[in-house]
Write an enzyme that holds these catalytic residues in place. Structure first.
Site, mmCIF file in Angstrom:
data_model
loop_
_atom_site.group_PDB
_atom_site.id
_atom_site.type_symbol
_atom_site.label_atom_id
_atom_site.label_comp_id
_atom_site.label_asym_id
_atom_site.label_seq_id
_atom_site.Cartn_x
_atom_site.Cartn_y
_atom_site.Cartn_z
ATOM 1 N N ASP A 120 0.862 -1.184 0.000
ATOM 2 C CA ASP A 120 0.000 0.000 0.000
ATOM 3 C C ASP A 120 0.901 1.237 0.000
ATOM 4 O O ASP A 120 1.517 1.564 1.014
ATOM 5 C CB ASP A 120 -0.889 0.025 1.246
ATOM 6 N N LYS B 98 -7.027 3.232 -2.393
ATOM 7 C CA LYS B 98 -7.306 3.151 -0.959
ATOM 8 C C LYS B 98 -7.528 4.548 -0.407
ATOM 9 O O LYS B 98 -6.806 5.480 -0.754
ATOM 10 C CB LYS B 98 -6.131 2.464 -0.260
ATOM 11 N N LYS C 186 -10.150 0.000 -1.342
ATOM 12 C CA LYS C 186 -9.914 -0.273 0.074
ATOM 13 C C LYS C 186 -10.285 0.952 0.897
ATOM 14 O O LYS C 186 -9.749 2.043 0.679
ATOM 15 C CB LYS C 186 -8.459 -0.658 0.320
#
Length: 222
Positions: free
Chosen positions: A93, A156, A186
């Site tokens: 990430d 995300k 996400k």
């Protein structure tokens, strides 16, 4: 809108990245996290790259790059991501340069993500943290499109460390519209109840970053 009774505990667990990114986390804390993840049946754990490698049979291992500010040089983010994959990370990430996004320099955002994607190759999933609470709606959509062009697998919402806040239903809906089901979404940051989790899933979230996974899951029926 979905509510906590329209989703089962197992369905939601399969969407969770059980997360420990606190700077004071110890090896013992990570071992506890892994045990909790296996007991809860979640998809993944997400830990700081310095805690790698770890053994977590049956659990996806995620980590972060350029975290939490995103102000690292792109080559540093890329090297961090590549090293993490070499140390067993299945997913990375990365945090974008939020300032570049706010300035409307989406080519810089694109180049940043491309650098990380190329450095880590296709061996692992790339999630792009956009820090949605700090961006206006137009920038959220533009950054998501840049992430798609750069070869990301997910966008995300948040690091969970930015003072502007974490995941919101509005941001997730914008992100879902921008990527049209082609990327995962996400939601992360400040998700502490089953009701909040269900609302984010209804808005389009396909993965949830949670540090309070058990408390959230306890609100869903078996």
């Amino acid at each position: 809108m979905a509510n906590s009774t329209s989703l089962t505990r197992a369905e939601v667990a399969a969407m969770i990245d059980h997360t420990l990114l606190a700077p004071e986390a110890t090896t013992a804390d990570v071992e506890t996290l892994i045990a909790e993840a296996r007991a809860l049946g979640v998809c993944a754990i997400c830990i700081s790259p310095s805690m790698l490698p770890v053994r977590a049979p049956g659990v996806v291992i995620a980590t972060v790059a350029g975290f939490p500010s995103g102000k690292h040089h792109s080559l540093v983010k890329g090297a961090e991501a590549r090293l993490a994959v070499e140390h067993g990370a299945d997913e990375v990430d990365m945090v974008i340069d939020v300032g570049a996004a706010l300035a409307g320099d989406y080519n810089a955002v694109l180049a940043d993500i491309v650098t990380v994607r190329e450095a880590m190759g296709d061996r692992a999933v790339l999630k792009v943290i956009i820090e949605s609470a700090a961006l206006p709606d137009a920038a959220i959509a533009a950054v998501c499109r840049a992430a798609e062009r750069a070869g990301a697998n997910f966008v995300k919402t948040s690091t969970g460390f930015h003072p502007a806040g974490g995941a919101t239903v509005h941001a997730v809906a914008l992100m879902a519209e921008a990527v049209g089901g082609r990327l995962g979404i996400k939601a992360s940051g400040g998700i502490r109840t089953s009701e909040a989790a269900a609302e984010l899933i209804a808005a389009g979230a396909t993965r949830l970053g949670l540090s309070k996974s058990r408390a959230v899951l306890d609100g869903f029926p078996a």
